[in-house]
Design an enzyme around this catalytic site. Structure first.
Site, PDB file in Angstrom:
ATOM      1  N   ASP A  81       0.875  -1.169   0.000  1.00 27.50           N
ATOM      2  CA  ASP A  81       0.000   0.000   0.000  1.00 27.50           C
ATOM      3  C   ASP A  81       0.917   1.225   0.000  1.00 27.50           C
ATOM      4  O   ASP A  81       1.648   1.442   0.979  1.00 27.50           O
ATOM      5  CB  ASP A  81      -0.887  -0.013   1.250  1.00 27.50           C
ATOM      6  N   VAL A  82       0.894   1.997  -1.071  1.00 27.06           N
ATOM      7  CA  VAL A  82       1.859   3.107  -1.171  1.00 27.06           C
ATOM      8  C   VAL A  82       1.590   4.227  -0.171  1.00 27.06           C
ATOM      9  O   VAL A  82       2.415   5.119  -0.007  1.00 27.06           O
ATOM     10  CB  VAL A  82       1.936   3.696  -2.608  1.00 27.06           C
ATOM     11  N   ASN A 107       3.294   4.403 -10.499  1.00 23.73           N
ATOM     12  CA  ASN A 107       2.045   4.367 -11.261  1.00 23.73           C
ATOM     13  C   ASN A 107       0.791   4.335 -10.396  1.00 23.73           C
ATOM     14  O   ASN A 107      -0.260   4.816 -10.826  1.00 23.73           O
ATOM     15  CB  ASN A 107       2.078   3.131 -12.177  1.00 23.73           C
ATOM     16  N   TYR A 177      -7.513  15.400  -7.736  1.00 18.36           N
ATOM     17  CA  TYR A 177      -6.717  14.630  -8.701  1.00 18.36           C
ATOM     18  C   TYR A 177      -5.746  15.541  -9.451  1.00 18.36           C
ATOM     19  O   TYR A 177      -4.546  15.247  -9.557  1.00 18.36           O
ATOM     20  CB  TYR A 177      -7.664  13.929  -9.680  1.00 18.36           C
ATOM     21  N   LYS A 181      -1.577  15.478  -9.311  1.00 16.49           N
ATOM     22  CA  LYS A 181      -0.719  15.196 -10.472  1.00 16.49           C
ATOM     23  C   LYS A 181       0.216  16.380 -10.765  1.00 16.49           C
ATOM     24  O   LYS A 181       1.356  16.170 -11.211  1.00 16.49           O
ATOM     25  CB  LYS A 181      -1.572  14.850 -11.695  1.00 16.49           C
ATOM     26  N   THR A 212      -9.361   1.918 -18.873  1.00 17.06           N
ATOM     27  CA  THR A 212      -8.884   0.999 -17.827  1.00 17.06           C
ATOM     28  C   THR A 212     -10.023   0.874 -16.824  1.00 17.06           C
ATOM     29  O   THR A 212     -11.052   1.543 -16.965  1.00 17.06           O
ATOM     30  CB  THR A 212      -7.646   1.558 -17.075  1.00 17.06           C
TER      31      THR A 212
HETATM   32  P1  NDP Z   1      -6.187   1.145 -12.594  1.00 19.00           P
HETATM   33  O1  NDP Z   1      -7.269   1.351 -11.592  1.00 19.00           O
HETATM   34  O2  NDP Z   1      -6.250  -0.019 -13.493  1.00 19.00           O
HETATM   35  O3  NDP Z   1      -4.762   1.110 -11.867  1.00 19.00           O
HETATM   36  C1  NDP Z   1      -4.477   1.689 -10.652  1.00 19.00           C
HETATM   37  C2  NDP Z   1      -3.573   0.724  -9.895  1.00 19.00           C
HETATM   38  O4  NDP Z   1      -3.074   1.387  -8.733  1.00 19.00           O
HETATM   39  C3  NDP Z   1      -4.309  -0.531  -9.438  1.00 19.00           C
HETATM   40  O5  NDP Z   1      -3.581  -1.667  -9.840  1.00 19.00           O
HETATM   41  C4  NDP Z   1      -4.355  -0.414  -7.921  1.00 19.00           C
HETATM   42  O6  NDP Z   1      -4.207  -1.711  -7.336  1.00 19.00           O
HETATM   43  C5  NDP Z   1      -3.145   0.476  -7.653  1.00 19.00           C
HETATM   44  N1  NDP Z   1      -3.288   1.242  -6.410  1.00 19.00           N
HETATM   45  C6  NDP Z   1      -4.245   2.150  -6.102  1.00 19.00           C
HETATM   46  N2  NDP Z   1      -4.056   2.615  -4.864  1.00 19.00           N
HETATM   47  C7  NDP Z   1      -2.946   2.000  -4.391  1.00 19.00           C
HETATM   48  C8  NDP Z   1      -2.234   2.046  -3.164  1.00 19.00           C
HETATM   49  N3  NDP Z   1      -2.640   2.821  -2.143  1.00 19.00           N
HETATM   50  N4  NDP Z   1      -1.124   1.295  -3.037  1.00 19.00           N
HETATM   51  C9  NDP Z   1      -0.703   0.488  -4.039  1.00 19.00           C
HETATM   52  N5  NDP Z   1      -1.342   0.390  -5.210  1.00 19.00           N
HETATM   53  C10 NDP Z   1      -2.449   1.130  -5.387  1.00 19.00           C
HETATM   54  O7  NDP Z   1      -6.145   2.509 -13.417  1.00 19.00           O
HETATM   55  P2  NDP Z   1      -5.101   3.111 -14.478  1.00 19.00           P
HETATM   56  O8  NDP Z   1      -4.243   2.059 -15.051  1.00 19.00           O
HETATM   57  O9  NDP Z   1      -5.910   3.950 -15.362  1.00 19.00           O
HETATM   58  O10 NDP Z   1      -4.231   4.085 -13.562  1.00 19.00           O
HETATM   59  C11 NDP Z   1      -2.817   3.986 -13.441  1.00 19.00           C
HETATM   60  C12 NDP Z   1      -2.239   5.386 -13.306  1.00 19.00           C
HETATM   61  O11 NDP Z   1      -2.449   6.101 -14.508  1.00 19.00           O
HETATM   62  C13 NDP Z   1      -2.859   6.231 -12.191  1.00 19.00           C
HETATM   63  O12 NDP Z   1      -1.841   6.943 -11.509  1.00 19.00           O
HETATM   64  C14 NDP Z   1      -3.751   7.187 -12.949  1.00 19.00           C
HETATM   65  O13 NDP Z   1      -3.957   8.398 -12.263  1.00 19.00           O
HETATM   66  C15 NDP Z   1      -2.921   7.388 -14.218  1.00 19.00           C
HETATM   67  N6  NDP Z   1      -3.661   7.921 -15.352  1.00 19.00           N
HETATM   68  C16 NDP Z   1      -4.659   7.182 -15.947  1.00 19.00           C
HETATM   69  C17 NDP Z   1      -5.343   7.688 -17.038  1.00 19.00           C
HETATM   70  C18 NDP Z   1      -6.422   6.927 -17.719  1.00 19.00           C
HETATM   71  O14 NDP Z   1      -7.123   7.532 -18.559  1.00 19.00           O
HETATM   72  N7  NDP Z   1      -6.621   5.651 -17.443  1.00 19.00           N
HETATM   73  C19 NDP Z   1      -5.029   9.017 -17.577  1.00 19.00           C
HETATM   74  C20 NDP Z   1      -3.958   9.690 -16.885  1.00 19.00           C
HETATM   75  C21 NDP Z   1      -3.308   9.152 -15.827  1.00 19.00           C
HETATM   76  P3  NDP Z   1      -4.888  -2.091  -5.914  1.00 19.00           P
HETATM   77  O15 NDP Z   1      -6.286  -1.548  -5.938  1.00 19.00           O
HETATM   78  O16 NDP Z   1      -4.812  -3.584  -5.869  1.00 19.00           O
HETATM   79  O17 NDP Z   1      -4.045  -1.457  -4.870  1.00 19.00           O
END
Ligand code: NDP
Length: 290
Positions: A81-82, A107, A177, A181, A212
């Site tokens: 958990d980050v 990420n 958000y 960022k 996603t």
């Molecule tokens: P997802 O929800 O698929 O990915 C987010 C990931 O972050 C999940 O695997 C989740 O896993 C993990 N996560 C969330 N909170 C925590 C935490 N506290 N500790 C560890 N892991 C965590 O979405 P995306 O792939 O879209 O998002 C990935 C990144 O890309 C994010 O930072 C998002 O802001 C950024 N982004 C996405 C865009 C889009 O359009 N999709 C556009 C611009 C940026 P788990 O829940 O198991 O912890």
């Protein structure tokens, strides 16, 4: 005309092979992080995917093994958990124990939407804790490892953060958000400036809309989806793989002279304005039902 000279440090090969190297991808069990993990596995690196949900990690690892069968033995899952300092330290230490920890993909993140005046402190805190403080903890905990391996590869060690077009373009109704960022980009620039002398590069990428788990809801509203598309000169959303290929470039030796950069990967969305979510928001002053 004289022959071109190799100006890379020591003239090492910059071929894209990362055998013996280890990458950590936070949030690597799904979406953009998963695609980054896949691309880095294809370079020969061992990849640690970290996240909170063990089931999500297991499913992500299984899908990675199916996508890159030759990398089956180089996929590692780590519950993390980050927002927890100790969890992030343990994750970085474990990653460092697996080989040469040279690449970090910051990420993990999520967004929320709602009118500013109705944004609860808890919602603000949660977004900042993950997207910004979590990124700080991850970068800080990885630095000793990345510094130790920086001299072992051309271009040094590399940090790549997944920022967003929201870091530079206002996204009405997504204030926590967007602020998180914008802060992330500055964290990366600070890191690049301070850590350059020890051989660590740091860059961020700014994706536009990518389908996603995180964007399913947003994309299901036709008005909102169409508005996004109208702001993209390319007229289409991106894919996780299109983001991952830029991430892999910035993590690898081909980008040896790039640091402190925040690069858009958004079909040109940054040329226009942020999205218009007003059609799905209550008017000013309307109490929210949560
Ligand atoms: P997802 O929800 O698929 O990915 C987010 C990931 O972050 C999940 O695997 C989740 O896993 C993990 N996560 C969330 N909170 C925590 C935490 N506290 N500790 C560890 N892991 C965590 O979405 P995306 O792939 O879209 O998002 C990935 C990144 O890309 C994010 O930072 C998002 O802001 C950024 N982004 C996405 C865009 C889009 O359009 N999709 C556009 C611009 C940026 P788990 O829940 O198991 O912890």
């Amino acid at each position: 005309m004289s022959a071109p000279t190799d100006s890379s440090s020591g003239g090492e090969s910059t071929a894209s092979t990362a055998t013996g190297e280890v990458a950590l991808v936070t949030g690597g069990g799904s979406g953009i992080g998963w695609a980054c993990a896949r691309t880095l596995l294809e370079t020969g690196a061992t990849v640690v995917i970290a996240g909170r949900d063990p089931d999500r990690l297991r499913a992500g690892a299984t899908a990675l093994a199916a996508a890159v069968p030759e990398a089956r033995d180089r996929i590692v899952t780590q519950v993390c958990d980050v927002t927890s300092e100790q969890s992030v330290i343990d994750t970085c230490d474990h990653t460092g124990s697996l080989g040469r920890f040279t690449m970090l993909v910051v990420n993990a993140g999520f967004g929320s939407a709602g009118p500013l005046e109705a944004t609860a402190l808890a919602e603000w805190d949660a977004v900042i804790a993950t997207n910004l403080t979590g990124a700080f903890l991850t970068v800080r905990s990885a630095i000793p490892h990345l510094a130790a391996t920086a001299g072992t590869r051309s271009g040094g060690s590399a940090i790549v953060a997944i920022s967003s077009i929201a870091s530079t373009h206002t996204h009405r109704y997504m204030t926590p958000y967007a602020v998180s960022k914008a802060g992330l980009d500055m964290l990366i620039r600070q890191t690049a400036d301070e850590m350059g002398p020890v051989g660590i590069r740091a860059n961020s990428v700014r994706p536009g809309l990518v389908p996603t788990d995180a964007t399913t809801l947003l994309m299901s509203v036709p008005h909102v989806h169409e508005d996004y598309l109208s702001q993209m000169p390319t007229g289409r959303v991106g894919s996780p793989e299109e983001v991952a290929s830029l991430v892999a470039f910035l993590a690898g030796p081909q980008s040896a002279w790039i640091t402190g950069a925040c690069i858009a990967v958004d079909g040109g969305h940054h040329l226009r304005r942020g999205p218009d979510l007003s059609s799905i928001m209550p008017s000013f002053g309307t109490p929210l039902i949560r």
